[in-house]
Design a protein around this motif. Structure first.
Motif, PDB file in Angstrom:
ATOM      1  N   GLU A   1      -5.117 -25.793 -38.240  1.00 36.68           N
ATOM      2  CA  GLU A   1      -4.801 -25.935 -36.818  1.00 36.68           C
ATOM      3  C   GLU A   1      -5.904 -25.400 -35.916  1.00 36.68           C
ATOM      4  N   ILE A   2      -6.746 -24.506 -36.428  1.00 37.73           N
ATOM      5  CA  ILE A   2      -7.748 -23.863 -35.569  1.00 37.73           C
ATOM      6  C   ILE A   2      -9.145 -24.001 -36.163  1.00 37.73           C
ATOM      7  N   ARG A   3      -9.471 -25.176 -36.667  1.00 37.05           N
ATOM      8  CA  ARG A   3     -10.818 -25.349 -37.188  1.00 37.05           C
ATOM      9  C   ARG A   3     -11.398 -26.681 -36.730  1.00 37.05           C
ATOM     10  N   PHE A   4     -12.714 -26.717 -36.668  1.00 35.57           N
ATOM     11  CA  PHE A   4     -13.402 -27.954 -36.307  1.00 35.57           C
ATOM     12  C   PHE A   4     -13.224 -28.996 -37.401  1.00 35.57           C
ATOM     13  N   GLY A   5     -13.337 -28.561 -38.664  1.00 36.41           N
ATOM     14  CA  GLY A   5     -13.224 -29.490 -39.768  1.00 36.41           C
ATOM     15  C   GLY A   5     -14.548 -30.133 -40.148  1.00 36.41           C
ATOM     16  N   ASP A   6     -15.519 -30.074 -39.279  1.00 36.85           N
ATOM     17  CA  ASP A   6     -16.866 -30.566 -39.593  1.00 36.85           C
ATOM     18  C   ASP A   6     -17.836 -29.860 -38.666  1.00 36.85           C
ATOM     19  N   ASN A   7     -19.087 -29.747 -39.113  1.00 38.16           N
ATOM     20  CA  ASN A   7     -20.074 -29.040 -38.309  1.00 38.16           C
ATOM     21  C   ASN A   7     -20.811 -29.943 -37.328  1.00 38.16           C
ATOM     22  N   ASP A   8     -20.532 -31.244 -37.347  1.00 39.53           N
ATOM     23  CA  ASP A   8     -21.125 -32.129 -36.342  1.00 39.53           C
ATOM     24  C   ASP A   8     -20.623 -31.743 -34.953  1.00 39.53           C
ATOM     25  N   ARG A   9     -19.316 -31.676 -34.815  1.00 43.15           N
ATOM     26  CA  ARG A   9     -18.745 -31.322 -33.512  1.00 43.15           C
ATOM     27  C   ARG A   9     -19.018 -29.866 -33.162  1.00 43.15           C
ATOM     28  N   LEU A  10     -19.054 -28.996 -34.168  1.00 48.16           N
ATOM     29  CA  LEU A  10     -19.424 -27.606 -33.907  1.00 48.16           C
ATOM     30  C   LEU A  10     -20.832 -27.535 -33.320  1.00 48.16           C
ATOM     31  N   ALA A  11     -21.757 -28.304 -33.884  1.00 51.04           N
ATOM     32  CA  ALA A  11     -23.139 -28.298 -33.385  1.00 51.04           C
ATOM     33  C   ALA A  11     -23.195 -28.751 -31.929  1.00 51.04           C
ATOM     34  N   ALA A  12     -22.402 -29.767 -31.591  1.00 48.53           N
ATOM     35  CA  ALA A  12     -22.386 -30.243 -30.208  1.00 48.53           C
ATOM     36  C   ALA A  12     -21.829 -29.194 -29.267  1.00 48.53           C
TER      37      ALA A  12
ATOM     38  N   GLY B   1     -18.012 -37.624 -41.386  1.00 50.98           N
ATOM     39  CA  GLY B   1     -18.604 -38.944 -41.526  1.00 50.98           C
ATOM     40  C   GLY B   1     -19.157 -39.382 -40.185  1.00 50.98           C
ATOM     41  N   MET B   2     -19.363 -40.686 -40.013  1.00 54.34           N
ATOM     42  CA  MET B   2     -19.939 -41.172 -38.764  1.00 54.34           C
ATOM     43  C   MET B   2     -18.980 -41.003 -37.595  1.00 54.34           C
ATOM     44  N   VAL B   3     -17.664 -41.008 -37.861  1.00 53.41           N
ATOM     45  CA  VAL B   3     -16.704 -40.786 -36.777  1.00 53.41           C
ATOM     46  C   VAL B   3     -16.934 -39.435 -36.124  1.00 53.41           C
ATOM     47  N   SER B   4     -17.112 -38.400 -36.933  1.00 59.18           N
ATOM     48  CA  SER B   4     -17.338 -37.068 -36.379  1.00 59.18           C
ATOM     49  C   SER B   4     -18.660 -37.000 -35.632  1.00 59.18           C
ATOM     50  N   LYS B   5     -19.646 -37.776 -36.067  1.00 63.34           N
ATOM     51  CA  LYS B   5     -20.938 -37.771 -35.378  1.00 63.34           C
ATOM     52  C   LYS B   5     -20.839 -38.455 -34.015  1.00 63.34           C
ATOM     53  N   ILE B   6     -20.038 -39.506 -33.929  1.00 63.36           N
ATOM     54  CA  ILE B   6     -19.813 -40.145 -32.627  1.00 63.36           C
ATOM     55  C   ILE B   6     -19.087 -39.185 -31.698  1.00 63.36           C
ATOM     56  N   GLN B   7     -18.095 -38.484 -32.231  1.00 67.27           N
ATOM     57  CA  GLN B   7     -17.384 -37.493 -31.416  1.00 67.27           C
ATOM     58  C   GLN B   7     -18.334 -36.398 -30.953  1.00 67.27           C
ATOM     59  N   ALA B   8     -19.223 -35.962 -31.849  1.00 71.88           N
ATOM     60  CA  ALA B   8     -20.219 -34.954 -31.475  1.00 71.88           C
ATOM     61  C   ALA B   8     -21.132 -35.485 -30.383  1.00 71.88           C
ATOM     62  N   ALA B   9     -21.514 -36.754 -30.482  1.00 69.26           N
ATOM     63  CA  ALA B   9     -22.380 -37.351 -29.465  1.00 69.26           C
ATOM     64  C   ALA B   9     -21.696 -37.388 -28.110  1.00 69.26           C
ATOM     65  N   ARG B  10     -20.403 -37.667 -28.095  1.00 70.51           N
ATOM     66  CA  ARG B  10     -19.663 -37.651 -26.824  1.00 70.51           C
ATOM     67  C   ARG B  10     -19.716 -36.273 -26.175  1.00 70.51           C
ATOM     68  N   ILE B  11     -19.505 -35.243 -26.997  1.00 71.35           N
ATOM     69  CA  ILE B  11     -19.514 -33.870 -26.474  1.00 71.35           C
ATOM     70  C   ILE B  11     -20.901 -33.500 -25.960  1.00 71.35           C
ATOM     71  N   ALA B  12     -21.918 -33.754 -26.772  1.00 75.15           N
ATOM     72  CA  ALA B  12     -23.283 -33.350 -26.416  1.00 75.15           C
ATOM     73  C   ALA B  12     -23.783 -34.098 -25.186  1.00 75.15           C
ATOM     74  N   THR B  13     -23.654 -35.421 -25.207  1.00 75.11           N
ATOM     75  CA  THR B  13     -24.186 -36.194 -24.082  1.00 75.11           C
ATOM     76  C   THR B  13     -23.411 -35.913 -22.808  1.00 75.11           C
ATOM     77  N   GLY B  14     -22.096 -35.649 -22.930  1.00 74.69           N
ATOM     78  CA  GLY B  14     -21.312 -35.296 -21.755  1.00 74.69           C
ATOM     79  C   GLY B  14     -21.727 -33.974 -21.145  1.00 74.69           C
ATOM     80  N   ALA B  15     -22.315 -33.115 -21.975  1.00 74.96           N
ATOM     81  CA  ALA B  15     -22.798 -31.813 -21.496  1.00 74.96           C
ATOM     82  C   ALA B  15     -24.261 -31.864 -21.059  1.00 74.96           C
TER      83      ALA B  15
END
Length: 375
Positions: free
Chosen positions: A152-163, A223-237
């Motif tokens: 419940e309280i984890r990123f689950g992947d480091n792609d989104r953590l990096a963003a 996978g690539m889904v998490s990388k797209i999510q990371a891209a949304r976070i990073a580019t939005g910031a």
């Protein structure tokens, strides 16, 4: 070739580099030291050129699982994953500290959970720590604190953590070292006609549909889904994000010298508070709005009760909620001015009706524009 290719130090002052488990750890559970040494040499060269670097490193669970002889790479159960992370994190941090020290670089370790970056106060604390480490010319090595995190309280992947770390550190760019060299029109492992997309200006439905949710190695969790999510976070910031191959030696130099990759271009940066809101991965509830409210929000207006069709979930005043269009798209996030019960009572009603419905009118809007971020 784009001037951003390679994320040169002259254009990218502060860079976050994410390394996945499959690149860092071999199938036998050993650190790929020879490869990692070439990456550290890349990092040293960039620091010498004036670029500040933050590392987001996977690998603790994979390393710990081998040392504890746990099945399924330590991911057979939550307890196994936590034990593997606690054991492997020591080995991981020692490896990074040793190799960076050989290049004359001081390393620092930061372990965070999803909740640390979703809670506003702890997010600001993490941001301040990263900023101070940068001024001290230290390279932070960040990982998720999997020894205490739960589903419940984890990123689950480091792609989104990096963003999110890029956002907290006000980085100019994030690079995800991957087992693929970018975003393709289809999965290149199964479709020979798949083509690499080198520049992505907008993450629309077409781009999102190209993502493949699997992790090719079976060792990592993204996978690539998490990388797209990371891209949304990073580019939005306001940070660019690149996906490049880490399967070659000296991957940063390889990319800078003409190697292939995909770059998601940064959007116009939001303010710090709105960037934090937009980049959140958890919310406490949602309100569904009509087309008129969606148009009003796009113009920078606050969310009024009259534009809300219904309220879902349970939340308190000040919680972060999703604002959702009629077709199910999350279009914004914001700090709600009413709890869920009161919000449901005034949904669809004019602001001047609030006193009669609630017996008081503490606020005329559900979400004020100063506390609302479009997605």
């Amino acid at each position: 070739m784009s001037s951003l290719s390679g994320f040169p130090p002259a254009l990218v002052r502060r860079l976050v580099i994410k390394i996945g488990s499959a690149l860092l750890v071999d199938p036998a559970g050993q650190v790929r030291v020879d490869w990692l040494r070439t990456l550290v040499a890349d990092i040293a060269a960039r620091k010498a050129a004036g670029q500040q670097v933050i590392i987001v490193s996977s690998g603790a669970i994979a390393l710990g699982a081998r040392r504890l002889n746990l099945p399924k790479g330590g991911r057979g159960s939550l307890e196994d994953a936590q034990a593997a992370a606690a054991t492997g994190q020591i080995a991981l941090s020692q490896c990074w500290a040793s190799l960076l020290d050989q290049q004359g670089i001081t390393a620092a370790q930061m372990l965070v959970t999803l909740d640390d970056l979703e809670n506003r106060r702890r997010y600001l604390n993490a941001s301040a720590t990263l900023e101070r480490l940068m001024t001290l010319d230290v390279v932070p090595v960040v990982n998720e604190n999997d020894s205490v995190a739960t589903a419940e309280i984890r990123f689950g992947d480091n792609d989104r953590l990096a963003a999110r770390i890029g956002q907290a550190a006000r980085a100019d760019a994030v690079v995800l070292l991957s087992d693929v060299d970018g975003l393709y029109t289809a999965n290149p492992q199964v479709d020979a006609t798949a083509m690499l997309i080198e520049t992505i200006e907008t993450i629309d439905a077409r781009i999102a549909a190209m993502a493949d949710g699997g992790s090719a190695s079976g060792m990592g969790s993204g996978g690539m889904v998490s990388k797209i999510q990371a891209a949304r976070i990073a580019t939005g910031a306001g940070a660019h994000l690149a996906i490049i191959s880490g399967k070659v030696d000296a991957p940063l130099s390889h990319w800078a010298n003409g190697g292939r990759g995909s770059i998601f271009l940064a959007a116009q940066g939001k303010g710090a508070r709105k960037g934090w809101l937009a980049g959140r991965l958890t919310t406490q509830g949602r309100v569904i709005v009509d087309a008129g409210a969606e148009q009003a929000l796009a113009k920078g207006n606050s969310l009024l009760p009259a534009g809300v069709a219904r309220v879902e979930g349970f939340f308190d005043r000040g919680d972060v909620i999703d604002i959702v269009a009629q077709d199910g798209r999350v279009i914004a996030r914001g700090l709600i001015e009413y709890d869920s019960a009161a919000a449901a009572r005034i949904a669809g009603r004019r602001s001047e009706d609030i006193p009669a419905l609630l017996g008081e009118m503490p606020r005329s809007v559900l979400v004020h524009r100063d506390h609302l971020a479009m997605i």
